[in-house]
Design a protein around this motif. Sequence first.
Motif, PDB file in Angstrom:
ATOM      1  N   ALA A 258       0.862  -1.180   0.000  1.00 42.12           N
ATOM      2  CA  ALA A 258       0.000   0.000   0.000  1.00 42.12           C
ATOM      3  C   ALA A 258       0.896   1.226   0.000  1.00 42.12           C
ATOM      4  O   ALA A 258       2.005   1.206   0.554  1.00 42.12           O
ATOM      5  N   GLY A 259       0.420   2.283  -0.632  1.00 41.12           N
ATOM      6  CA  GLY A 259       1.219   3.496  -0.687  1.00 41.12           C
ATOM      7  C   GLY A 259       0.354   4.727  -0.629  1.00 41.12           C
ATOM      8  O   GLY A 259      -0.869   4.666  -0.820  1.00 41.12           O
ATOM      9  N   VAL A 260       0.979   5.856  -0.359  1.00 44.38           N
ATOM     10  CA  VAL A 260       0.284   7.137  -0.347  1.00 44.38           C
ATOM     11  C   VAL A 260       1.105   8.144  -1.138  1.00 44.38           C
ATOM     12  O   VAL A 260       2.332   8.178  -1.036  1.00 44.38           O
ATOM     13  N   VAL A 261       0.417   8.926  -1.945  1.00 43.03           N
ATOM     14  CA  VAL A 261       1.010  10.030  -2.695  1.00 43.03           C
ATOM     15  C   VAL A 261       0.466  11.315  -2.099  1.00 43.03           C
ATOM     16  O   VAL A 261      -0.748  11.513  -2.028  1.00 43.03           O
ATOM     17  N   ARG A 262       1.368  12.172  -1.652  1.00 42.18           N
ATOM     18  CA  ARG A 262       0.956  13.452  -1.075  1.00 42.18           C
ATOM     19  C   ARG A 262       2.065  14.469  -1.313  1.00 42.18           C
ATOM     20  O   ARG A 262       3.211  14.082  -1.571  1.00 42.18           O
ATOM     21  N   PRO A 263       1.757  15.755  -1.260  1.00 47.61           N
ATOM     22  CA  PRO A 263       2.808  16.763  -1.438  1.00 47.61           C
ATOM     23  C   PRO A 263       3.946  16.544  -0.430  1.00 47.61           C
ATOM     24  O   PRO A 263       3.703  16.340   0.758  1.00 47.61           O
ATOM     25  N   GLY A 264       5.152  16.539  -0.922  1.00 49.81           N
ATOM     26  CA  GLY A 264       6.287  16.326  -0.045  1.00 49.81           C
ATOM     27  C   GLY A 264       6.821  14.915  -0.147  1.00 49.81           C
ATOM     28  O   GLY A 264       7.531  14.582  -1.084  1.00 49.81           O
ATOM     29  N   GLN A 265       6.429  14.064   0.779  1.00 49.61           N
ATOM     30  CA  GLN A 265       6.997  12.727   0.887  1.00 49.61           C
ATOM     31  C   GLN A 265       5.966  11.656   0.581  1.00 49.61           C
ATOM     32  O   GLN A 265       4.939  11.558   1.245  1.00 49.61           O
ATOM     33  N   ASP A 266       6.221  10.842  -0.443  1.00 51.05           N
ATOM     34  CA  ASP A 266       5.391   9.673  -0.718  1.00 51.05           C
ATOM     35  C   ASP A 266       5.871   8.499   0.137  1.00 51.05           C
ATOM     36  O   ASP A 266       6.963   8.526   0.695  1.00 51.05           O
ATOM     37  N   GLU A 267       5.048   7.465   0.192  1.00 52.99           N
ATOM     38  CA  GLU A 267       5.398   6.319   1.034  1.00 52.99           C
ATOM     39  C   GLU A 267       4.801   5.060   0.440  1.00 52.99           C
ATOM     40  O   GLU A 267       3.687   5.073  -0.100  1.00 52.99           O
ATOM     41  N   ILE A 268       5.535   3.966   0.529  1.00 51.77           N
ATOM     42  CA  ILE A 268       5.008   2.653   0.187  1.00 51.77           C
ATOM     43  C   ILE A 268       5.388   1.694   1.305  1.00 51.77           C
ATOM     44  O   ILE A 268       6.494   1.784   1.850  1.00 51.77           O
ATOM     45  N   ARG A 269       4.451   0.830   1.678  1.00 47.13           N
ATOM     46  CA  ARG A 269       4.673  -0.068   2.822  1.00 47.13           C
ATOM     47  C   ARG A 269       4.000  -1.415   2.545  1.00 47.13           C
ATOM     48  O   ARG A 269       3.108  -1.513   1.703  1.00 47.13           O
ATOM     49  N   PRO A 270       4.403  -2.460   3.277  1.00 46.96           N
ATOM     50  CA  PRO A 270       3.707  -3.732   3.141  1.00 46.96           C
ATOM     51  C   PRO A 270       2.252  -3.596   3.582  1.00 46.96           C
ATOM     52  O   PRO A 270       1.922  -2.822   4.467  1.00 46.96           O
ATOM     53  N   PHE A 271       1.394  -4.383   2.936  1.00 46.86           N
ATOM     54  CA  PHE A 271      -0.027  -4.397   3.285  1.00 46.86           C
ATOM     55  C   PHE A 271      -0.422  -5.786   3.764  1.00 46.86           C
ATOM     56  O   PHE A 271      -0.159  -6.786   3.092  1.00 46.86           O
ATOM     57  N   GLU A 272      -1.054  -5.817   4.920  1.00 44.84           N
ATOM     58  CA  GLU A 272      -1.536  -7.084   5.480  1.00 44.84           C
ATOM     59  C   GLU A 272      -2.919  -6.857   6.064  1.00 44.84           C
ATOM     60  O   GLU A 272      -3.123  -5.904   6.838  1.00 44.84           O
ATOM     61  N   PRO A 273      -3.899  -7.698   5.698  1.00 41.70           N
ATOM     62  CA  PRO A 273      -5.245  -7.533   6.264  1.00 41.70           C
ATOM     63  C   PRO A 273      -5.234  -7.650   7.787  1.00 41.70           C
ATOM     64  O   PRO A 273      -4.403  -8.364   8.364  1.00 41.70           O
ATOM     65  N   VAL A 274      -6.165  -6.944   8.405  1.00 37.83           N
ATOM     66  CA  VAL A 274      -6.360  -7.043   9.845  1.00 37.83           C
ATOM     67  C   VAL A 274      -7.631  -7.836  10.092  1.00 37.83           C
ATOM     68  O   VAL A 274      -8.723  -7.400   9.741  1.00 37.83           O
ATOM     69  N   ARG A 275      -7.476  -9.006  10.685  1.00 35.96           N
ATOM     70  CA  ARG A 275      -8.636  -9.854  10.936  1.00 35.96           C
ATOM     71  C   ARG A 275      -9.452  -9.322  12.098  1.00 35.96           C
ATOM     72  O   ARG A 275      -8.904  -8.828  13.080  1.00 35.96           O
ATOM     73  N   PRO A 276     -10.768  -9.408  12.030  1.00 36.43           N
ATOM     74  CA  PRO A 276     -11.616  -8.970  13.157  1.00 36.43           C
ATOM     75  C   PRO A 276     -11.318  -9.787  14.404  1.00 36.43           C
ATOM     76  O   PRO A 276     -10.963 -10.955  14.316  1.00 36.43           O
TER      77      PRO A 276
END
Length: 276
Positions: A258-276
């Motif tokens: 998963a990643g985020v694009v925003r002014p300044g610093q972008d980020e990408i990180r591992p994505f793992e579902p969160v079980r209820p």
Amino acid sequence: MCRWMAYSGDPVLAEDLLFRPDHSLIDQSLHSRLGATTTNGDGFGIGWYGEGAEPAVFKDIDPAWNDQNLREIAGQIRTPVLFAHIRASTGTPVQRSNCHPFRHGRWLWMHNGALRGFHQIKRDLLLAVEPSLFPDIEGSTDSEALFYLALTFGLEDDPFTAVARAVGFVEQVGRAHGVEHPVQMTVATTDGESVWAFRYSSEGRTRSLFFSTDVSTLVQLHPEAAVLRGLGAETRLVVSEPLGELAGAWNEVPESSAGVVRPGQDEIRPFEPVRP
């Protein structure tokens, strides 16, 4: 399935993104190279941010390659954030309310993939949607259901965690109904300021997703490329498949990321579902 594109950066004409690239989203609607289907003709939609408090959307059930109204407005829309989606239905009707992007308040959402076994698990998923949000569901797709689950789990406060919780919930419900691999998704969502993107599938073989290389790096690599002139330093694209073949322009989003694009610093990180 579908193809989509998310743009963030300096205001740009929609036609420059939708029609002018060699392998534009409009070209992909007829000639997808990496998708599950070559033709994506079950409707389209664009969403953008302009003068209003909420984003505007334009959607129709016509194929994107054959809609004259889309060509007309694309030359008049200038926006810093554009979502565009071409649809290949996975079983739900071809109707406007089932076209992406979906909108709630300032948020837009679009999805490529499927919640497998959706017909069997639909009731359980929709009953989990926050009651105050439920009346706003307009269509019948698994994509919109996933959007409203993410909203229920806190999308407006923490998109990374909200989507992880929504996916974890879908997997739990699906497996309770005997669905081995419930989730196949690439997703983009935005509040008009930042763009979040997700690539994940329960079996670990997710549909394609790419992000664009930093513009300053590309200019150094290709000083002769006219297409790069005038692009701001914050220009970013996230796409189901590359819009062209300029060397070094595109990077594959890693599996389960998963990643985020925003002014300044972008980020990408591992994505793992969160079980209820």
